[in-house]
Motif scaffolding. Structure first.
Motif, mmCIF file in Angstrom:
data_model
loop_
_atom_site.group_PDB
_atom_site.id
_atom_site.type_symbol
_atom_site.label_atom_id
_atom_site.label_comp_id
_atom_site.label_asym_id
_atom_site.label_seq_id
_atom_site.Cartn_x
_atom_site.Cartn_y
_atom_site.Cartn_z
ATOM 1 N N LEU A 75 102.693 11.921 -65.377
ATOM 2 C CA LEU A 75 103.041 12.401 -66.714
ATOM 3 C C LEU A 75 104.558 12.488 -66.885
ATOM 4 O O LEU A 75 105.092 12.188 -67.963
ATOM 5 C CB LEU A 75 102.400 13.765 -66.970
ATOM 6 C CG LEU A 75 100.907 13.757 -67.345
ATOM 7 C CD1 LEU A 75 100.352 15.176 -67.340
ATOM 8 C CD2 LEU A 75 100.704 13.100 -68.705
ATOM 9 N N GLU A 76 105.244 12.895 -65.811
ATOM 10 C CA GLU A 76 106.709 12.954 -65.872
ATOM 11 C C GLU A 76 107.307 11.562 -66.069
ATOM 12 O O GLU A 76 108.275 11.385 -66.820
ATOM 13 C CB GLU A 76 107.256 13.585 -64.594
ATOM 14 C CG GLU A 76 106.934 15.065 -64.457
ATOM 15 C CD GLU A 76 107.324 15.626 -63.104
ATOM 16 O OE1 GLU A 76 107.852 14.848 -62.266
ATOM 17 O OE2 GLU A 76 107.107 16.834 -62.874
ATOM 18 N N LYS A 77 106.722 10.572 -65.404
ATOM 19 C CA LYS A 77 107.243 9.206 -65.528
ATOM 20 C C LYS A 77 106.846 8.571 -66.873
ATOM 21 O O LYS A 77 107.442 7.568 -67.276
ATOM 22 C CB LYS A 77 106.736 8.353 -64.368
ATOM 23 C CG LYS A 77 107.325 8.761 -63.018
ATOM 24 C CD LYS A 77 106.884 7.839 -61.917
ATOM 25 C CE LYS A 77 107.502 8.261 -60.583
ATOM 26 N NZ LYS A 77 108.975 8.153 -60.568
ATOM 27 N N GLU A 117 104.884 3.734 -54.763
ATOM 28 C CA GLU A 117 103.484 3.641 -55.179
ATOM 29 C C GLU A 117 103.253 4.437 -56.468
ATOM 30 O O GLU A 117 102.544 3.991 -57.376
ATOM 31 C CB GLU A 117 102.563 4.160 -54.074
ATOM 32 C CG GLU A 117 102.465 3.242 -52.865
ATOM 33 C CD GLU A 117 101.600 3.820 -51.768
ATOM 34 O OE1 GLU A 117 100.621 3.164 -51.370
ATOM 35 O OE2 GLU A 117 101.894 4.939 -51.303
ATOM 36 N N VAL A 118 103.857 5.616 -56.542
ATOM 37 C CA VAL A 118 103.745 6.422 -57.758
ATOM 38 C C VAL A 118 104.383 5.692 -58.931
ATOM 39 O O VAL A 118 103.814 5.623 -60.031
ATOM 40 C CB VAL A 118 104.408 7.805 -57.551
ATOM 41 C CG1 VAL A 118 104.324 8.633 -58.831
ATOM 42 C CG2 VAL A 118 103.760 8.549 -56.391
ATOM 43 N N ALA A 119 105.577 5.126 -58.696
ATOM 44 C CA ALA A 119 106.257 4.383 -59.760
ATOM 45 C C ALA A 119 105.438 3.173 -60.198
ATOM 46 O O ALA A 119 105.391 2.832 -61.385
ATOM 47 C CB ALA A 119 107.639 3.944 -59.285
ATOM 48 N N ALA A 120 104.763 2.524 -59.245
ATOM 49 C CA ALA A 120 103.956 1.346 -59.580
ATOM 50 C C ALA A 120 102.752 1.726 -60.442
ATOM 51 O O ALA A 120 102.365 0.970 -61.345
ATOM 52 C CB ALA A 120 103.498 0.654 -58.302
ATOM 53 N N PHE A 121 102.165 2.885 -60.184
ATOM 54 C CA PHE A 121 101.056 3.354 -61.020
ATOM 55 C C PHE A 121 101.530 3.606 -62.448
ATOM 56 O O PHE A 121 100.848 3.257 -63.421
ATOM 57 C CB PHE A 121 100.437 4.629 -60.445
ATOM 58 C CG PHE A 121 99.204 4.382 -59.638
ATOM 59 C CD1 PHE A 121 98.039 3.953 -60.249
ATOM 60 C CD2 PHE A 121 99.201 4.572 -58.264
ATOM 61 C CE1 PHE A 121 96.889 3.715 -59.496
ATOM 62 C CE2 PHE A 121 98.068 4.342 -57.505
ATOM 63 C CZ PHE A 121 96.910 3.908 -58.126
#
Length: 377
Positions: A75-77, A117-121
């Motif tokens: 949500l932050e991204k 991985e979080v950024a890729a999601f």
């Protein structure tokens, strides 16, 4: 060729309670029939991870994060999107990858993910925003997932590749719902134990009320806390080839990981009750051995506990024991090509037994250069 990079540290701590058990007492263990001070492997590994981040030893994109709050991170991204709409699409995307969320929005267990991985999601959700349809009648995540195009589902599952996160590569992870993306640790960290026998001690203390009336006791709180003081033997071993494999065969990143791990391991001190004890004691001895045949912990050098002497410090005796036991063990199990690097403040490591470093930066540089030369063979 097998490459096992071992770390052998002798570190004396002033009175402290760095790692507590469920009663608040310092952790301990029986070893060689005697009670020893102990700092758990889990505690040390967390300290290493936090130290690496604190000293910025690796780029942000090559770090990991352990959390149940993956939805919050996403949500932050996706802060440029409507939060309610984004929340629904996040749940659908995570379900496509096989990750479940509870009613409170958290994952069912702690996830260990790379920052990338979080950024890729987040990027996947942005890319397929319109295709990630959340049903109006709030059907189950399985129904939402089934409605997704198969290429999005495939892409979501391939995102969990470790993300070249060094701490994930070092310490491994297990995702119960996705065994295919589990990662076996390249590093093993032993519980640190004291080289000598210890007894628990008790600190009785009071807290005083600064505004107590003259006719009433000034003591407003009475308590006690347990502590000990110990010279610890710390041991860790790194499978260099496994580390490189976990980092998707990125040799330059593997070398940076070795350097970062070396410095973080040496600098790492658990934070337990440090406001009360301030036991910021650096290691007196750091030995780094490169072994080819098999890892060799030297803990049994202290099966018979070191005894206090008036003429020689426990750290000095411990270093002497360590060197002698390595010679004994090495004569039977070591490879002729094994090598030692060391930094010794006790001046009791034998001359000629390995290559000396005079500072931590020099030691880190030597360790990296050694591994670089071996990986290039």
């Amino acid at each position: 060729m097998s490459l096992f990079l071992e770390f052998h540290l002798i570190q004396n701590f002033a009175p402290s309670n760095l790692n507590r058990d469920d009663t608040g007492a310092p952790k301990d263990a029986i070893f060689g029939g005697q009670r020893r001070a102990r700092v758990s492997s889990q505690c040390l590994k967390r300290s290493i991870r936090l130290t690496a981040a604190e000293h910025d030893l690796l780029p942000q994109e090559n770090r990991g994060i352990r959390t149940k709050k993956l939805k919050t991170l996403l949500l932050e991204k996706l802060s440029d999107r409507d939060p309610q709409e984004a929340a629904g699409k996040i749940e659908v995307a995570l379900a496509a990858a096989g990750l479940k969320l509870k009613d409170d929005g958290k994952t069912e267990y702690l996830l260990f993910l790379g920052e990338s991985e979080v950024a890729a999601f987040a990027a996947l959700i942005q890319q397929h925003w319109d295709a990630l349809v959340v049903s109006a009648d709030k059907k189950s995540k399985k129904d939402s997932k089934a409605a997704l195009p198969s290429d999005i589902v495939r892409q979501a599952k391939t995102l969990l590749d470790g993300g070249k996160a060094v701490d994930v590569a070092l310490f491994g992870r297990m995702l119960a719902d996705l065994p295919a993306v589990n990662q076996y640790a390249a590093c093993q960290v032993a519980h640190a134990i004291s080289t000598h026998r210890v007894e628990r001690e008790f600190d009785y203390f009071t807290a005083v009320d600064d505004r107590a009336d003259p006719d009433e006791p000034s003591t407003a709180h009475i308590q006690h806390t347990e502590f000990n003081s110990a010279t610890l033997y710390r041991y860790a071993v790194l499978d260099v080839n496994k580390l490189r494999s976990n980092l998707q065969d990125d040799q330059e990143l593997a070398l940076s990981a070795v350097a970062a791990f070396t410095e973080a391991l040496v600098r790492a001190i658990p934070t337990g009750k440090q406001n009360s004890f301030a036991a910021h004691n650096a290691p007196e001895f750091i030995g780094v051995s490169l072994r080819h045949a098999t890892p060799l912990s030297l803990a049994n050098a202290f099966e018979k506990p070191v005894a206090p002497r008036a003429d020689k410090a426990l750290t000095q005796q411990s270093v002497e024991r360590l060197a002698a036991y390595d010679d004994k063990l090495g004569a039977v199990y070591a490879d002729a090509n094994d090598q030692w690097l060391f930094l010794d403040l006790t001046e009791h490591w034998p001359d000629g037994k390995g290559e000396r470093a005079r500072s931590l930066p020099e030691l880190v540089q030597k360790v990296r250069a050694l591994i670089d030369s071996k990986l290039g063979e």
